[in-house]
Design an enzyme around this catalytic site. Structure first.
Site, short mmCIF file in Angstrom:
data_model
loop_
_atom_site.label_atom_id
_atom_site.label_comp_id
_atom_site.label_asym_id
_atom_site.label_seq_id
_atom_site.Cartn_x
_atom_site.Cartn_y
_atom_site.Cartn_z
N GLY A 11 -36.27 54.35 55.28
CA GLY A 11 -36.87 54.24 56.61
C GLY A 11 -36.00 54.87 57.69
N ARG A 15 -35.82 51.78 65.57
CA ARG A 15 -35.43 50.82 66.60
C ARG A 15 -33.92 50.76 66.83
NH1 ARG A 15 -39.24 46.42 63.64
NH2 ARG A 15 -38.86 47.89 61.94
N ASN A 227 -33.10 45.32 62.50
CA ASN A 227 -33.99 46.36 63.01
C ASN A 227 -33.46 46.99 64.29
OD1 ASN A 227 -35.82 46.01 60.90
ND2 ASN A 227 -36.95 44.43 62.00
N ASN A 385 11.71 65.99 65.20
CA ASN A 385 11.37 66.45 63.85
C ASN A 385 10.52 67.70 63.82
OD1 ASN A 385 9.27 65.01 64.99
ND2 ASN A 385 8.47 64.32 63.01
C1 UD1 Z 1 -40.55 44.25 56.09
C2 UD1 Z 1 -41.70 43.49 55.43
C3 UD1 Z 1 -41.89 42.15 56.11
C4 UD1 Z 1 -40.60 41.36 56.01
C5 UD1 Z 1 -39.44 42.15 56.59
C6 UD1 Z 1 -38.17 41.41 56.29
C7 UD1 Z 1 -43.29 45.17 54.61
C8 UD1 Z 1 -44.58 45.85 54.87
N1 UD1 Z 1 -42.91 44.29 55.53
O1 UD1 Z 1 -40.88 44.53 57.44
O2 UD1 Z 1 -42.93 41.42 55.50
O3 UD1 Z 1 -40.74 40.14 56.69
O4 UD1 Z 1 -39.35 43.47 56.01
O5 UD1 Z 1 -37.07 42.16 56.52
O6 UD1 Z 1 -42.68 45.40 53.58
N2 UD1 Z 1 -38.43 51.69 53.87
C9 UD1 Z 1 -38.47 52.75 52.99
N3 UD1 Z 1 -39.53 53.62 53.04
C10 UD1 Z 1 -40.55 53.46 53.91
C11 UD1 Z 1 -40.51 52.39 54.81
C12 UD1 Z 1 -39.43 51.50 54.76
O7 UD1 Z 1 -37.56 52.94 52.17
O8 UD1 Z 1 -41.48 54.29 53.88
C13 UD1 Z 1 -37.29 50.77 53.83
C14 UD1 Z 1 -36.50 50.75 55.12
O9 UD1 Z 1 -35.44 51.69 55.08
C15 UD1 Z 1 -35.99 49.32 55.19
C16 UD1 Z 1 -36.98 48.53 54.37
O10 UD1 Z 1 -37.73 49.46 53.62
O11 UD1 Z 1 -34.70 49.19 54.62
C17 UD1 Z 1 -37.91 47.68 55.22
O12 UD1 Z 1 -38.58 48.49 56.15
P1 UD1 Z 1 -38.81 48.02 57.65
O13 UD1 Z 1 -39.57 49.08 58.34
O14 UD1 Z 1 -37.54 47.58 58.24
O15 UD1 Z 1 -39.79 46.77 57.42
P2 UD1 Z 1 -40.01 45.52 58.39
O16 UD1 Z 1 -40.88 45.93 59.51
O17 UD1 Z 1 -38.71 44.90 58.71
CA CA Z 2 -36.57 45.50 58.50
#
Ligand code: UD1
Ligand code: CA
Length: 454
Positions: A11, A15, A227, A385
């Site tokens: 991701g 943010r 985040n 030195n």
């Molecule tokens: C996600 C969960 C949510 C949970 C929360 C807890 C989903 C849809 N939602 O939301 O239910 O409560 O985490 O932390 O899963 N990532 C990828 N590829 C992508 C998108 C994301 O590798 O295409 C990775 C990001 O780098 C990150 C993780 O997945 O490390 C979570 O993604 P993020 O966008 O932070 O999800 P949240 O909105 O926090």
């Molecule tokens: Ca997250």
């Protein structure tokens, strides 16, 4: 039984508003990613798979061969990210633990519990939840009337009623591998965001009447997800406290743990006292019975036993037993102070060894030098030195007495028992037990002044 961890780290971390990939932001001296991988080692038996995307090159470079990396391009959500691991893992592992790289406080024991729960589960997977008052934008766990898990609803689509649910999706799942690779493709693109949500896998299992187990966690701190940079600072504070408590339980005293900053992996012996505003970074090892601080920064250094380090900075340096330095001492790379050395205020030492019992009280610079046992370095002594091109060595013997304000023009050797008078500028080697003095300034040649460019 083979257990493989898949870490989602592709991701953008929008943010965070940062040029550095989110998962490389440091917490207590190690990137966010490192903490999760370390915890996963307690449950996984195989090399982890990391899904990379944004900043893939940087993340891959950091990981080296500690993980298998798969690039997710474009990044179409957590479900899509998980799918990227299939070609690598299909038929190769029994259980897959999927988690997010932005959850650095999760402990190894928690992943173990998740795995143990799934091993006893007749259903296809188990997930980790937490009960918390502050939802922090996490997905909500919706349960049926009989208490079984029915769905995970993301905050932005949750109804007002669902928003009130206090059980949250932490973002750690343990799957039976075969089931996962067969069913993952059934996740549909979310019509609103155009992404595939891993969380939709719950409804797929529920539709097929398969039980989804939840491990309900009660430690909200452990489930702090990152985040924003505000979350990052909260996680760092929590992790710091965890580290400090462990050291205190091991016999280290801290006058004020909230102002004591210790990186992950630093070692400290018992009965060492850390005073406020002390920073211990990197690969640092500290022995027993020391008093460190206040106002001290130590990085990649080694300290023996019973030393005092007051208001000083050490980097890549070693001090042995019963050494005392400071206030305002600076030890740079390659400084090595043997037992019973005393180094007082405003001294700087780099790439030099001070043998046992050397005294260097005030205002001195020692670089590229060796100093024999029990030698006294007078106030304001400088090893000159650097000749403008290279660093030259200074060798000072044992029981030498260097008078105040001596300039030692390297390369230079002073034999055992030698003495220099105050203000001496020493340009030639001094034999054993010999006193050298003087050198008043006088004109020796005309200089050609260099024109400044521009
Ligand atoms: C996600 C969960 C949510 C949970 C929360 C807890 C989903 C849809 N939602 O939301 O239910 O409560 O985490 O932390 O899963 N990532 C990828 N590829 C992508 C998108 C994301 O590798 O295409 C990775 C990001 O780098 C990150 C993780 O997945 O490390 C979570 O993604 P993020 O966008 O932070 O999800 P949240 O909105 O926090
Ligand atoms: Ca997250």
């Amino acid at each position: 039984m083979k257990v493989t961890a898949v870490l989602l780290a592709a991701g953008q971390g929008t943010r965070m508003k940062s040029d550095l990939p989110k998962v490389l932001h440091p917490l207590c001296g190690k990137p966010m990613l490192w903490h999760v991988l370390e915890a996963l080692k307690d449950a996984a038996t195989e090399k982890p798979v990391v899904i990379v995307g944004h900043g893939a090159e940087e993340v891959k470079k950091y990981l080296g061969d500690s993980a298998e990396c798969v690039v997710q391009e474009p990044q179409l959500g957590t479900g899509h990210a998980a799918m990227q691991a299939e070609p690598l893992l299909k038929g190769k592992t029994d259980y897959v633990i999927i988690t997010y790289a932005d959850m650095p406080l999760l402990r190894g024991g928690t992943f173990k519990r998740l795995l143990e729960t799934q091993r006893l589960n007749s259903g296809p997977f188990s997930l980790l939840t937490v009960i918390a008052d502050d939802p922090r934008g996490f997905g909500r766990i919706v349960r049926k009337a009989d208490g079984t898990v029915e769905a995970i609803v993301e905050e932005y689509v949750a109804t007002a009623e669902q928003q009130k649910i206090r059980e949250l999706n932490v973002g750690a799942y343990c799957f039976k591998a075969d089931w996962l690779w067969n069913e993952l493709h059934r996740i549909e693109k979310n019509p609103k965001k155009g992404e595939y949500y891993l969380t939709d896998i719950v409804e797929i299992a529920v539709k097929d009447n398969l039980p989804v187990q939840a491990v309900v966690h009660d430690d909200f701190i452990e489930t702090i997800g990152i985040n924003t940079r505000i979350h990052l600072s909260e996680a760092e504070a929590a992790l710091r406290m965890r580290i400090n408590h462990q050291h205190m339980l091991n016999g280290v005293s801290m006058m004020d743990p909230t102002s004591t900053y210790i990186d992950m992996g630093v070692k400290i012996g018992r009965d060492t006292t850390l005073l406020p505003n002390t920073y211990l970074h990197g690969n640092t090892e500290i022995g027993e019975g020391n008093v460190i601080g206040p106002n001290t920064i130590i990085r990649d250094s080694r300290i023996g036993n019973r030393c005092k380090v007051l208001g000083s900075v050490m980097e890549g340096a070693i001090i042995e037993e019963d050494v005392d330095i400071g206030p305002f001492a600076r030890l740079r790379k390659g400084a090595h102070l043997k037992s019973h050395v005393h180094m007082g205020n405003f001294g700087e030492v780099k790439d030099s060894t001070l043998d046992e019992g050397v005294k260097m009280g005030h205002f001195s610079y020692i670089g590229n030098a060796t100093i024999g046992a029990n030698t006294n370095i007078g106030a304001g002594t400088i090893t000159a030195n650097f000749d403008g091109e290279k660093k030259n060595p200074t060798e000072i013997g044992e029981d030498v007495f260097i008078g105040s304000d001596t300039m030692l023009i390297a390369p230079l050797k002073l034999g055992d028992g030698a003495r220099t008078g105050a203000g001496a500028v020493v340009t030639k080697n001094v034999p054993e037990d010999t006193l050298v003095v003087g050198m008043p300034a006088r004109a020796i040649r005309k200089l050609e002044r260099k024109k400044k460019k521009g």
